[in-house]
Scaffold this active site. Structure first.
Site, PDB file in Angstrom:
ATOM      1  N   GLY A   9     -30.371  13.280   2.299  1.00 32.03           N
ATOM      2  CA  GLY A   9     -29.626  12.644   1.202  1.00 32.03           C
ATOM      3  C   GLY A   9     -30.007  13.328  -0.090  1.00 32.03           C
ATOM      4  N   SER A 128     -39.074   4.241  -9.433  1.00 35.40           N
ATOM      5  CA  SER A 128     -38.492   3.991 -10.753  1.00 35.40           C
ATOM      6  C   SER A 128     -38.688   5.172 -11.675  1.00 35.40           C
ATOM      7  CB  SER A 128     -39.124   2.747 -11.386  1.00 35.40           C
ATOM      8  OG  SER A 128     -38.572   2.567 -12.681  1.00 35.40           O
ATOM      9  N   LYS A 182     -40.313  -3.492  -6.703  1.00 35.30           N
ATOM     10  CA  LYS A 182     -39.348  -2.691  -7.468  1.00 35.30           C
ATOM     11  C   LYS A 182     -38.195  -3.565  -7.969  1.00 35.30           C
ATOM     12  CE  LYS A 182     -37.091   0.852  -9.182  1.00 35.30           C
ATOM     13  NZ  LYS A 182     -35.728   0.535  -9.338  1.00 35.30           N
ATOM     14  N   HIS A 185     -39.435  -5.403 -10.879  1.00 40.23           N
ATOM     15  CA  HIS A 185     -39.476  -4.427 -11.986  1.00 40.23           C
ATOM     16  C   HIS A 185     -38.099  -4.356 -12.645  1.00 40.23           C
ATOM     17  CE1 HIS A 185     -38.287  -0.426 -13.399  1.00 40.23           C
ATOM     18  NE2 HIS A 185     -39.527  -0.278 -13.847  1.00 40.23           N
ATOM     19  N   ASN A 186     -37.067  -4.267 -11.818  1.00 39.57           N
ATOM     20  CA  ASN A 186     -35.719  -4.163 -12.376  1.00 39.57           C
ATOM     21  C   ASN A 186     -35.299  -5.444 -13.087  1.00 39.57           C
ATOM     22  OD1 ASN A 186     -35.744  -1.670 -11.120  1.00 39.57           O
ATOM     23  ND2 ASN A 186     -33.608  -1.808 -10.507  1.00 39.57           N
ATOM     24  N   GLU A 189     -36.796  -5.242 -16.269  1.00 40.78           N
ATOM     25  CA  GLU A 189     -36.023  -4.218 -17.009  1.00 40.78           C
ATOM     26  C   GLU A 189     -34.775  -4.856 -17.650  1.00 40.78           C
ATOM     27  OE1 GLU A 189     -35.207  -0.535 -14.684  1.00 40.78           O
ATOM     28  OE2 GLU A 189     -33.101  -0.896 -15.137  1.00 40.78           O
ATOM     29  N   ARG A 444     -32.946 -39.778  -9.502  1.00 46.42           N
ATOM     30  CA  ARG A 444     -32.805 -39.381  -8.091  1.00 46.42           C
ATOM     31  C   ARG A 444     -33.164 -40.542  -7.175  1.00 46.42           C
ATOM     32  NH1 ARG A 444     -36.407 -35.712  -6.420  1.00 46.42           N
ATOM     33  NH2 ARG A 444     -35.076 -34.874  -4.762  1.00 46.42           N
TER      34      ARG A 444
END
Ligand code: 6PG
Length: 478
Positions: A9, A128, A182, A185-186, A189, A444
């Site tokens: 790839g 990243s 990750k 992390h995003n 971000e 409730r």
């Protein structure tokens, strides 16, 4: 000659990681579905180091030393499964299949379990830093068996970014832990970018500061505790003038933020974990709202604003800076708290000091702040919440008056600040002695006999609301 690692790839991220590996002295076998991409890479970049050109996955596998390491760099989702399916029959026990895309951590867990049954290692690595990071040193978050890390870690550590001589790469945990970290992390971000956007909007709409002038302000802020990659590039984007129109670049870009999905995944996962990740959630919703063009146009015609025409004071710019910092801290605190929740749920031994440490360089959220976060989690007693670490509780206390002023001003001016305000609400909610959750419990219990606990007695109770309102001991249906 055999290769130490194969990459299949070769779109930009795959190609750049392959080149980074070669530049660091590893022999890299290259494969791509269309050979043209492989040849293009070799034509332009063969000077980076040792490459082996292959045309089929069989050739790729045959070119590798054992245990084989094959890095898959294709689009997350179906394409990863398809490559794995083709690859697995060609491999031998002990070989390591690596997925370096932004895959969902549950897919990684599933793939890891499936390959483990065939005595193959599957390592999901969060990478990243975008294209530039992939080439020059990304932050890398690998998840998988410890054994596979022993064979793969040295390569990854070598090509990662380094801060203070330490690689921004460390084993995160088993199966999907790397992709989970990750993903968070995003999420951070997203929140980081949203608070920057809110600051920009406040400075422009509240204080009338044009983008070019703001570029200077952000450059100054980059010398403060806000110092970070995202603040640095904010100055660059705000300072950019559109060549076609001569207008500020930000004014010619359609104000609808895109999203590929990792922020949304973070929020879905936070909801599943019951983790109060409100800043990240608001950031995702802010992008969604920005993209509702038709409704926004109609709302401008139909919905009243009743904004107050107040003039902002002298210290407004600095107030915004402090509010930005406090809100950013909360986003990090929420993201890290979510990691603590996930560690319990998925039996990962996540080391928050190491995670904060490997976010210090290479990645999109790299920031000065992470040095102190690393320190806070390296303390003998880890804080239950980042905000409890003395350095941060003091920093927030210092920023609090400014933060409150900014949120109040934004509300009066009708400037939406979803993350500034929700982060403040989180902070206040966390420290509040009594929350209206007690009333929620009462409601409730009344409509659904969902029971409640008392502040002055152990056990679970229910009030017979429809009868004489006496209280009975009940089965916990919390
Ligand atoms: C990184 C980035 C990278 C990418 C995301 C953002 O760490 O290098 O996070 O993974 O920029 O895909 O995605 P959105 O399109 O959702 O903003």
């Amino acid at each position: 000659m055999s290769a130490q690692i194969g990459v299949t790839g070769l779109a930009v991220m795959g190609a750049n990681l392959a080149r980074n590996l070669a530049r660091n002295g590893f022999t890299v076998a290259l494969h791509n579905r269309s050979v043209a991409k492989t040849d293009a890479l070799l034509e332009k970049h063969s000077g980076d180091g040792e490459f082996i050109r292959t045309e089929t996955l069989q050739e790729l596998v045959d070119s590798l030393e054992k245990p084989r390491r094959v890095l898959i760099m294709v689009k997350a989702g179906g394409p990863v499964d398809s490559v794995i399916d083709q690859l697995v029959p060609l491999l031998e026990p002990g070989d390591i299949v690596i997925d370096g895309g932004n895959s969902h951590f549950q897919d990684t867990r599933r793939r890891e379990a499936a390959l483990a049954k065939k005595d193959l290692h599957f390592v999901g690595i969060g990478v990243s830093g975008g294209e530039e990071g992939a080439l020059n040193g990304p932050s890398i978050m690998p998840g998988g068996s410890k054994e596979s890390y022993a064979a793969l870690g040295p390569l990854l550590e070598k090509i990662s970014a380094h801060v203070d001589g330490k690689p921004c790469c460390a084993w995160i945990g088993t199966d999907g832990a790397g992709h989970f970290v990750k993903m968070v992390h995003n999420g951070i971000e997203y929140a980081d970018m949203q608070v920057i956007g809110e600051a920009f909007d406040l400075l422009r709409s509240g204080a009338g500061i044009e983008p070019a002038e703001q570029a200077k302000i952000f450059t100054e802020w980059n010398q403060t505790e806000l110092a970070s990659f995202l603040i640095e590039i904010t100055a660059e984007v705000l300072g950019h003038t559109d060549a076609r129109t001569g207008k500020p670049f930000v004014d010619v870009v359609v104000d609808a933020a895109g999203q590929k999905g990792t922020g949304r995944w973070t929020v879905i996962s936070a909801l599943e974990l019951g983790s109060p990740t409100s800043g990240i959630a608001e950031s995702v919703f802010a992008r969604a709202l920005s993209s509702q063009a038709a409704q926004r146009a109609e709302a401008q015609e139909k919905l009243a604003g009743h904004e107050e025409k107040i003039a902002v004071g002298e210290g407004f710019v600095d107030d915004v800076r402090q509010a930005l910092f406090a809100s950013k801290l909360v986003s990090y605190a929420q993201g890290l708290d979510m990691l603590t929740g996930a560690a319990k749920e998925y039996s990962w031994d996540l080391r928050l000091d190491e995670i904060a440490g490997l976010w210090r360089g290479g990645c999109i959220i790299r920031a000065e702040l992470l040095k102190d976060i690393t320190k806070a989690y390296s303390a003998q007693e880890e804080p239950a919440n980042l905000l409890f670490a003395p350095a941060f509780s003091e920093a927030i206390a210092g920023a609090l008056p400014a933060w409150r002023r900014v949120v109040a001003t934004a509300v009066q001016l009708g400037i939406p600040v979803p993350v500034f305000s929700s982060s403040l609400a989180y902070y206040d909610g966390l420290r509040r002695k009594r929350l209206p959750a007690a009333l929620t419990q009462g409601l409730r219990d009344l409509f659904g006999a969902h029971t409640y606990h008392r502040v002055d007695d152990d056990g679970t109770f229910h009030t017979l609301w429809g009868e004489d309102k006496s209280e009975i001991v009940a089965e916990d249906t919390h």
